[in-house]
Design an enzyme around this catalytic site. Structure first.
Site, PDB file in Angstrom:
ATOM      1  N   ILE A 203     107.659 -35.378  53.468  1.00 12.85           N
ATOM      2  CA  ILE A 203     106.625 -36.747  53.530  1.00 12.85           C
ATOM      3  C   ILE A 203     106.150 -36.751  52.199  1.00 12.85           C
ATOM      4  CG2 ILE A 203     105.020 -37.616  54.819  1.00 12.85           C
ATOM      5  CD1 ILE A 203     105.740 -36.576  57.355  1.00 12.85           C
ATOM      6  N   LYS A 237      93.509 -25.237  50.879  1.00  7.63           N
ATOM      7  CA  LYS A 237      92.454 -26.265  50.885  1.00  7.63           C
ATOM      8  C   LYS A 237      91.219 -26.162  50.188  1.00  7.63           C
ATOM      9  CE  LYS A 237      94.607 -26.000  55.486  1.00  7.63           C
ATOM     10  NZ  LYS A 237      94.510 -25.279  56.794  1.00  7.63           N
ATOM     11  N   GLU A 275      98.901 -27.153  63.129  1.00 10.79           N
ATOM     12  CA  GLU A 275      98.610 -28.074  61.917  1.00 10.79           C
ATOM     13  C   GLU A 275      99.758 -29.124  61.861  1.00 10.79           C
ATOM     14  OE1 GLU A 275      96.746 -24.990  58.623  1.00 10.79           O
ATOM     15  OE2 GLU A 275      99.006 -25.399  58.461  1.00 10.79           O
ATOM     16  N   ARG A 292      94.860 -17.691  64.635  1.00 12.99           N
ATOM     17  CA  ARG A 292      93.684 -16.702  64.048  1.00 12.99           C
ATOM     18  C   ARG A 292      92.648 -17.855  64.011  1.00 12.99           C
ATOM     19  NH1 ARG A 292      93.814 -18.824  59.143  1.00 12.99           N
ATOM     20  NH2 ARG A 292      95.721 -19.143  58.030  1.00 12.99           N
ATOM     21  N   ARG A 339      84.642 -25.761  49.863  1.00 12.10           N
ATOM     22  CA  ARG A 339      85.023 -24.308  49.677  1.00 12.10           C
ATOM     23  C   ARG A 339      84.303 -23.906  48.272  1.00 12.10           C
ATOM     24  NH1 ARG A 339      90.710 -21.981  52.195  1.00 12.10           N
ATOM     25  NH2 ARG A 339      90.579 -23.456  53.942  1.00 12.10           N
TER      26      ARG A 339
HETATM   27  P1  ADP Z   1     101.740 -22.433  54.326  1.00 12.31           P
HETATM   28  O1  ADP Z   1     101.826 -21.564  55.754  1.00 12.31           O
HETATM   29  O2  ADP Z   1     102.549 -21.731  53.455  1.00 12.31           O
HETATM   30  O3  ADP Z   1     100.290 -22.900  54.134  1.00 12.31           O
HETATM   31  P2  ADP Z   1     102.542 -25.090  55.624  1.00 12.31           P
HETATM   32  O4  ADP Z   1     103.634 -25.165  56.364  1.00 12.31           O
HETATM   33  O5  ADP Z   1     101.252 -24.934  56.244  1.00 12.31           O
HETATM   34  O6  ADP Z   1     102.612 -23.617  54.598  1.00 12.31           O
HETATM   35  O7  ADP Z   1     102.230 -26.326  54.406  1.00 12.31           O
HETATM   36  C1  ADP Z   1     101.214 -26.263  53.476  1.00 12.31           C
HETATM   37  C2  ADP Z   1     101.247 -27.407  52.899  1.00 12.31           C
HETATM   38  O8  ADP Z   1     102.241 -27.923  52.359  1.00 12.31           O
HETATM   39  C3  ADP Z   1     100.772 -28.616  53.890  1.00 12.31           C
HETATM   40  O9  ADP Z   1      99.423 -28.852  53.904  1.00 12.31           O
HETATM   41  C4  ADP Z   1     101.463 -29.684  52.851  1.00 12.31           C
HETATM   42  O10 ADP Z   1     100.396 -29.953  51.874  1.00 12.31           O
HETATM   43  C5  ADP Z   1     102.776 -29.198  52.265  1.00 12.31           C
HETATM   44  N1  ADP Z   1     103.894 -29.360  53.151  1.00 12.31           N
HETATM   45  C6  ADP Z   1     104.450 -28.715  54.004  1.00 12.31           C
HETATM   46  N2  ADP Z   1     105.538 -29.436  54.815  1.00 12.31           N
HETATM   47  C7  ADP Z   1     105.553 -30.356  53.928  1.00 12.31           C
HETATM   48  C8  ADP Z   1     106.469 -31.535  54.191  1.00 12.31           C
HETATM   49  N3  ADP Z   1     107.274 -31.552  55.217  1.00 12.31           N
HETATM   50  N4  ADP Z   1     106.371 -32.701  53.598  1.00 12.31           N
HETATM   51  C9  ADP Z   1     105.381 -32.846  52.627  1.00 12.31           C
HETATM   52  N5  ADP Z   1     104.463 -31.921  52.409  1.00 12.31           N
HETATM   53  C10 ADP Z   1     104.467 -30.808  53.147  1.00 12.31           C
END
Ligand code: ADP
Length: 453
Positions: A203, A237, A275, A292, A339
């Site tokens: 996205i 973040k 999330e 968690r 943070r």
């Molecule tokens: P992690 O567990 O490594 O933190 P996440 O799945 O939570 O991985 O994704 C972390 C970040 O990566 C998201 O907050 C977003 O910024 C980016 N991201 C993950 N998936 C997508 C996607 N399908 N499209 C765009 N950005 C993504």
């Protein structure tokens, strides 16, 4: 209720759990590495046990050392905090086998949620929207090319066991895919001992929005609203807020109702975060469950008035949600968390060392969760989070103004911190307008560079 809890963590979250235990009348046992001997969580816990040298693999991540400390000190339960062993199903199992309650979901649920591809399937089954992508693990580059063709470029390759943004690659066109897949697999294999990858539609300009869940052992689930965490640098973040400027009460209710059902179906218990990414049309898509407590939990605590860490402990002790949350969950005002990391605010290089002078801000609506004190030493071995500044006020603009005045009064001498960066972000017109997405920081830094600041 438990009589004694061991906290298998360090830094601000260990101290946060000590606070919750003290208020519940529970004794605490801190564990610490040799580098953390003089840490505040050690000072404020009732007992403290050194569990090894500075390297986390030989202290905070060493399951036999943590369990021995728990057995010697005769605790009823272990709170894992976030990071370290908090999402390690094997650790949760060893706790249970040793007759110690693990404060978190059941090991089988931690395991299922830890493999993001499983979590994706489980959530989809329960009616939560997911991004188009692979149904299972990617088996070969040829198969990945077919999938990407079906999903439509750009796509993102993600590690099933991933975390902290590692093992992810954005693929814009077919020619790049085989190489990027190999790179991501190698990175995931090295970081998580599991090279499994899956694919999602990528996205552009998403907002990161997550919902806070509490679930007891009797099938009751409550959603404590959402947090917006779109201000990230390299998927880490930096600033979080609640509520999200983009989520309407209707969206909150619709997604909340589906989430209650989904979490019940997966047998989720204790605190967790679901999330989502939001696209430019405002549609939400599930990305992962964090089984968690989160770093950013305080913004939810400030707007709901609910102590999430105390709730975790009471749920684990077998209390019903209806006894813990005595009033319907409501969100009041707006909270923002900055943070404060020990790092150079321009180059982002870590800045460990001795804090020679410290002034923590206070006053109405200001909360600081920190393990820093004057003359303490920030060791180089762990993450760089030194403090979280959380400001709560009636409106988003007021919360921004309050954060700015608190940042002004937040003085840390001897090391570099991200305070000056937060001051600039909070004054940015796009941030102030709530016009944010996960690409905000990259654009902001480019803009600052061009302006020479
Ligand atoms: P992690 O567990 O490594 O933190 P996440 O799945 O939570 O991985 O994704 C972390 C970040 O990566 C998201 O907050 C977003 O910024 C980016 N991201 C993950 N998936 C997508 C996607 N399908 N499209 C765009 N950005 C993504």
């Amino acid at each position: 209720m438990f009589k004694k809890i061991l906290i298998a963590n360090r830094g601000e979250i260990a101290l946060r759990v000590v606070c919750a235990c003290k208020e519940l009348g529970i004794r605490t046992v801190a564990v610490y590495s040799e580098a953390d001997r003089h840490s505040l969580h050690v000072r404020f816990a009732d007992e403290a046990i050194c569990i090894g040298p500075a390297k986390s693999a030989r202290s905070y991540l060493d399951i036999p050392s943590v369990i021995s400390a728990a057995e010697i000190s005769n605790v009823d339960a272990i709170h894992p905090g976030y990071g370290f062993l908090s999402e390690n199903a094997g650790f949760a199992e060893v706790c249970e086998a040793s007759g110690i309650t693990f404060i978190g979901p059941k090991p089988s649920v931690i395991e299922a949620m830890g493999f993001k591809q499983h979590a994706r399937t489980a959530m989809q089954k329960a009616g939560i929207p997911i991004l188009p992508g692979s149904k299972g693990i990617i088996e070969s580059a040829e198969q990945a090319l077919e999938m990407a063709e079906a999903v439509g470029y750009p796509v993102i390759l993600k590690a099933s066991a991933g975390g902290g943004g590692r093992g992810m690659r954005v693929v814009n066109e077919p020619a790049e895919l085989p190489n990027l897949l190999a790179q991501a697999q190698a990175e995931a294999g090295a970081a998580f001992s599991c090279p499994d990858m899956y694919m999602e539609k990528y996205i552009r300009k998403p907002r990161h929005i997550e919902f806070q869940v509490l679930a007891d052992h009797y099938g009751n689930v409550e959603i404590l609203g959402e947090r917006e965490c779109s201000i990230q640098r390299r998927h880490q973040k930096l600033i979080e807020e609640s509520p999200s400027p983009r989520v309407t009460p209707e969206m909150r209710k619709t997604i909340g109702d589906s989430l209650k059902k989904a979490m019940r179906e997966v047998g989720y218990t204790n605190a967790g975060t679901v999330e989502f990414l939001m696209d430019e049309d405002g549609s939400l898509y599930f990305i992962e469950v964090n089984a968690r407590v989160q770093v950013e939990h305080p913004v939810t605590e400030m707007v709901t008035g609910i102590d999430i860490v105390k709730a975790q402990i009471r749920i684990a002790a077998g209390e019903k949600l209806s006894d813990i949350l005595t009033e319907p969950v409501t969100m009041r005002g707006h909270a923002i968390e900055c943070r404060i990391n020990a790092e150079n605010p321009v180059t982002f290089t870590p800045s460990p060392g001795k804090i020679t002078g410290l002034n923590l801000p206070g006053g109405i609506g200001v909360r600081v969760d920190t393990w820093a004190y004057s003359d303490c030493v920030i060791p180089p071995y762990y993450d760089s989070l030194v403090a979280k500044l959380i400001c709560h006020a009636g409106s988003r603009q007021e919360a921004i103004n309050r954060s700015l005045r608190a940042l002004d009064m937040f003085i840390v001498e001897g090391i570099h911190t991200s305070i000056p960066l937060h001051q600039r972000i909070l004054q940015d017109p796009e941030f102030q307008a709530g016009d944010i997405d996960t690409g905000f920081i990259a654009r902001f830094l480019d803009k600052s560079k061009a302006a020479g600041s």
